[in-house]
Motif scaffolding. Sequence first.
Motif, PDB file in Angstrom:
ATOM      1  N   SER A 115       0.802  -1.225   0.000  1.00 30.73           N
ATOM      2  CA  SER A 115       0.000   0.000   0.000  1.00 30.73           C
ATOM      3  C   SER A 115       0.838   1.281   0.000  1.00 30.73           C
ATOM      4  O   SER A 115       0.318   2.370  -0.191  1.00 30.73           O
ATOM      5  N   ILE A 116       2.150   1.166   0.240  1.00 31.66           N
ATOM      6  CA  ILE A 116       3.038   2.335   0.408  1.00 31.66           C
ATOM      7  C   ILE A 116       2.464   3.294   1.450  1.00 31.66           C
ATOM      8  O   ILE A 116       2.490   4.519   1.291  1.00 31.66           O
ATOM      9  N   ASP A 117       1.963   2.765   2.523  1.00 26.82           N
ATOM     10  CA  ASP A 117       1.590   3.611   3.662  1.00 26.82           C
ATOM     11  C   ASP A 117       1.695   2.778   4.945  1.00 26.82           C
ATOM     12  O   ASP A 117       2.065   1.600   4.894  1.00 26.82           O
ATOM     13  N   ASP A 118       1.392   3.392   6.069  1.00 26.74           N
ATOM     14  CA  ASP A 118       1.618   2.752   7.368  1.00 26.74           C
ATOM     15  C   ASP A 118       0.835   1.456   7.574  1.00 26.74           C
ATOM     16  O   ASP A 118       1.225   0.642   8.410  1.00 26.74           O
ATOM     17  N   THR A 119      -0.234   1.263   6.824  1.00 27.99           N
ATOM     18  CA  THR A 119      -1.008   0.036   7.017  1.00 27.99           C
ATOM     19  C   THR A 119      -0.195  -1.193   6.588  1.00 27.99           C
ATOM     20  O   THR A 119      -0.481  -2.302   7.019  1.00 27.99           O
ATOM     21  N   PHE A 120       0.836  -0.974   5.746  1.00 32.26           N
ATOM     22  CA  PHE A 120       1.642  -2.105   5.257  1.00 32.26           C
ATOM     23  C   PHE A 120       2.272  -2.884   6.410  1.00 32.26           C
ATOM     24  O   PHE A 120       2.349  -4.118   6.377  1.00 32.26           O
ATOM     25  N   ALA A 121       2.727  -2.182   7.434  1.00 27.69           N
ATOM     26  CA  ALA A 121       3.424  -2.825   8.555  1.00 27.69           C
ATOM     27  C   ALA A 121       2.592  -3.919   9.212  1.00 27.69           C
ATOM     28  O   ALA A 121       3.129  -4.897   9.711  1.00 27.69           O
ATOM     29  N   GLU A 122       1.279  -3.760   9.192  1.00 22.99           N
ATOM     30  CA  GLU A 122       0.404  -4.704   9.882  1.00 22.99           C
ATOM     31  C   GLU A 122      -0.081  -5.846   8.981  1.00 22.99           C
ATOM     32  O   GLU A 122      -0.771  -6.745   9.444  1.00 22.99           O
ATOM     33  N   THR A 123       0.262  -5.793   7.702  1.00 24.30           N
ATOM     34  CA  THR A 123      -0.153  -6.862   6.792  1.00 24.30           C
ATOM     35  C   THR A 123       0.779  -8.057   6.936  1.00 24.30           C
ATOM     36  O   THR A 123       1.893  -7.939   7.474  1.00 24.30           O
ATOM     37  N   ALA A 124       0.335  -9.210   6.399  1.00 25.77           N
ATOM     38  CA  ALA A 124       1.189 -10.403   6.422  1.00 25.77           C
ATOM     39  C   ALA A 124       2.494 -10.129   5.676  1.00 25.77           C
ATOM     40  O   ALA A 124       3.574 -10.522   6.127  1.00 25.77           O
ATOM     41  N   ALA A 125       2.387  -9.422   4.550  1.00 19.15           N
ATOM     42  CA  ALA A 125       3.593  -9.114   3.765  1.00 19.15           C
ATOM     43  C   ALA A 125       4.524  -8.199   4.559  1.00 19.15           C
ATOM     44  O   ALA A 125       5.754  -8.386   4.556  1.00 19.15           O
ATOM     45  N   GLY A 126       3.953  -7.218   5.235  1.00 11.70           N
ATOM     46  CA  GLY A 126       4.763  -6.290   6.023  1.00 11.70           C
ATOM     47  C   GLY A 126       5.501  -6.995   7.145  1.00 11.70           C
ATOM     48  O   GLY A 126       6.693  -6.746   7.385  1.00 11.70           O
ATOM     49  N   LYS A 127       4.789  -7.894   7.822  1.00  7.49           N
ATOM     50  CA  LYS A 127       5.417  -8.633   8.924  1.00  7.49           C
ATOM     51  C   LYS A 127       6.477  -9.597   8.396  1.00  7.49           C
ATOM     52  O   LYS A 127       7.549  -9.750   8.987  1.00  7.49           O
ATOM     53  N   TRP A 128       6.163 -10.214   7.270  1.00 13.50           N
ATOM     54  CA  TRP A 128       7.123 -11.164   6.680  1.00 13.50           C
ATOM     55  C   TRP A 128       8.408 -10.440   6.272  1.00 13.50           C
ATOM     56  O   TRP A 128       9.521 -10.909   6.555  1.00 13.50           O
ATOM     57  N   MET A 129       8.244  -9.295   5.625  1.00  5.12           N
ATOM     58  CA  MET A 129       9.419  -8.530   5.186  1.00  5.12           C
ATOM     59  C   MET A 129      10.260  -8.062   6.373  1.00  5.12           C
ATOM     60  O   MET A 129      11.492  -8.141   6.341  1.00  5.12           O
ATOM     61  N   ALA A 130       9.589  -7.570   7.418  1.00  6.00           N
ATOM     62  CA  ALA A 130      10.328  -7.087   8.588  1.00  6.00           C
ATOM     63  C   ALA A 130      11.203  -8.194   9.176  1.00  6.00           C
ATOM     64  O   ALA A 130      12.304  -7.958   9.662  1.00  6.00           O
ATOM     65  N   GLU A 131      10.700  -9.420   9.091  1.00  6.49           N
ATOM     66  CA  GLU A 131      11.409 -10.536   9.695  1.00  6.49           C
ATOM     67  C   GLU A 131      12.433 -11.184   8.766  1.00  6.49           C
ATOM     68  O   GLU A 131      13.489 -11.630   9.199  1.00  6.49           O
ATOM     69  N   ASN A 132      12.118 -11.237   7.465  1.00  5.56           N
ATOM     70  CA  ASN A 132      12.911 -12.068   6.551  1.00  5.56           C
ATOM     71  C   ASN A 132      13.723 -11.352   5.472  1.00  5.56           C
ATOM     72  O   ASN A 132      14.590 -11.966   4.866  1.00  5.56           O
ATOM     73  N   ALA A 133      13.426 -10.109   5.200  1.00  5.16           N
ATOM     74  CA  ALA A 133      14.065  -9.428   4.062  1.00  5.16           C
ATOM     75  C   ALA A 133      15.592  -9.521   4.118  1.00  5.16           C
ATOM     76  O   ALA A 133      16.248  -9.714   3.087  1.00  5.16           O
ATOM     77  N   TRP A 134      16.150  -9.391   5.305  1.00  2.00           N
ATOM     78  CA  TRP A 134      17.606  -9.371   5.455  1.00  2.00           C
ATOM     79  C   TRP A 134      18.271 -10.639   4.929  1.00  2.00           C
ATOM     80  O   TRP A 134      19.392 -10.598   4.421  1.00  2.00           O
ATOM     81  N   ARG A 135      17.552 -11.763   5.017  1.00  2.00           N
ATOM     82  CA  ARG A 135      18.148 -13.035   4.572  1.00  2.00           C
ATOM     83  C   ARG A 135      18.406 -13.023   3.074  1.00  2.00           C
ATOM     84  O   ARG A 135      19.197 -13.811   2.554  1.00  2.00           O
ATOM     85  N   PHE A 136      17.723 -12.129   2.360  1.00  2.00           N
ATOM     86  CA  PHE A 136      17.877 -12.032   0.905  1.00  2.00           C
ATOM     87  C   PHE A 136      18.640 -10.768   0.509  1.00  2.00           C
ATOM     88  O   PHE A 136      18.698 -10.407  -0.663  1.00  2.00           O
ATOM     89  N   GLY A 137      19.211 -10.107   1.499  1.00  2.00           N
ATOM     90  CA  GLY A 137      20.044  -8.937   1.217  1.00  2.00           C
ATOM     91  C   GLY A 137      19.274  -7.627   1.190  1.00  2.00           C
ATOM     92  O   GLY A 137      19.835  -6.598   0.810  1.00  2.00           O
ATOM     93  N   PHE A 138      18.003  -7.648   1.625  1.00  2.00           N
ATOM     94  CA  PHE A 138      17.214  -6.420   1.626  1.00  2.00           C
ATOM     95  C   PHE A 138      17.146  -5.826   3.029  1.00  2.00           C
ATOM     96  O   PHE A 138      17.147  -6.546   4.017  1.00  2.00           O
ATOM     97  N   SER A 139      17.064  -4.520   3.056  1.00  2.00           N
ATOM     98  CA  SER A 139      17.098  -3.826   4.329  1.00  2.00           C
ATOM     99  C   SER A 139      16.090  -2.684   4.352  1.00  2.00           C
ATOM    100  O   SER A 139      15.901  -1.980   3.360  1.00  2.00           O
ATOM    101  N   LEU A 140      15.446  -2.521   5.494  1.00  2.00           N
ATOM    102  CA  LEU A 140      14.493  -1.432   5.700  1.00  2.00           C
ATOM    103  C   LEU A 140      15.285  -0.119   5.794  1.00  2.00           C
ATOM    104  O   LEU A 140      16.090   0.055   6.704  1.00  2.00           O
ATOM    105  N   SER A 141      15.058   0.785   4.867  1.00  2.00           N
ATOM    106  CA  SER A 141      15.894   1.993   4.817  1.00  2.00           C
ATOM    107  C   SER A 141      15.554   3.014   5.893  1.00  2.00           C
ATOM    108  O   SER A 141      16.447   3.681   6.415  1.00  2.00           O
ATOM    109  N   TYR A 142      14.254   3.130   6.226  1.00  2.00           N
ATOM    110  CA  TYR A 142      13.826   4.193   7.127  1.00  2.00           C
ATOM    111  C   TYR A 142      13.022   3.621   8.287  1.00  2.00           C
ATOM    112  O   TYR A 142      11.801   3.625   8.281  1.00  2.00           O
TER     113      TYR A 142
END
Length: 248
Positions: free
Chosen positions: A165-192
Amino acid sequence: MAIQAPQDPREPAFMAAVGVLPPEQALATSVAFAADRQRSFSLLAEAEAESASAGELLQLVDKTYGLTADYEPTELVSLNNYKLRVSRNDLQLRHAIMDAVLAMDQAARADGVALVFSSAYRSYHYQDGLFTRYAGQHGEAQADRFSARPGHSQHQLGTAIDFGSIDDTFAETAAGKWMAENAWRFGFSLSYPQDMEERTGYIWESWHFRYITVPGARIERDFFGGIQQYFLEFLTEYRRGFTAAPAS
Ligand SMILES: [Zn+2]
């Protein structure tokens, strides 16, 4: 007189570079690094090698460090060429990061999570128009908190992605939670991240991730408290340590 072993040139470069961090972080970074110096330096070397082979993946782009108007990433590819969920059909990323993108997407799917790619590469001129529009709507000072001035957007690198959604609601979605937990394993990082506006210049953007290589993401996690801005500020200074003329 004691004979000193020749000093590893990485040591003074490291010491100088941690100096750019806030004191508490500098201390935490030094302690974590010192726990296993060999591993620390080889992780850094691995991240640098992958970055170099892909035409630079670890460049600091923030409010201070910018890209020129004619900077364009090498080998942009359309996301339409891949089996990815996109929210618009004009999205492009750098070819060099697509293996990581696909691996991450596959892993999310395997966990029953759908990642939706909503924004990717943005040219200098596109960013220029975007910032001008936001500044017209919200005023420049407010627009500066969530929109980059042209040349100062990570999106110009072709390695940053906005999800969902490119807004704050993303954090509470399954995708948002998954990314927060797993993105780093694939070399991705939360910039802000949350509560880092003073340092990054941007409010929390739970949807915005940048590829910084797999060893880079591990370094960020292990030595920089998971804060990309600290890692890249450190790295910028660390690199300078090898190119600067010796003090006279
Ligand atoms: Zn973004």
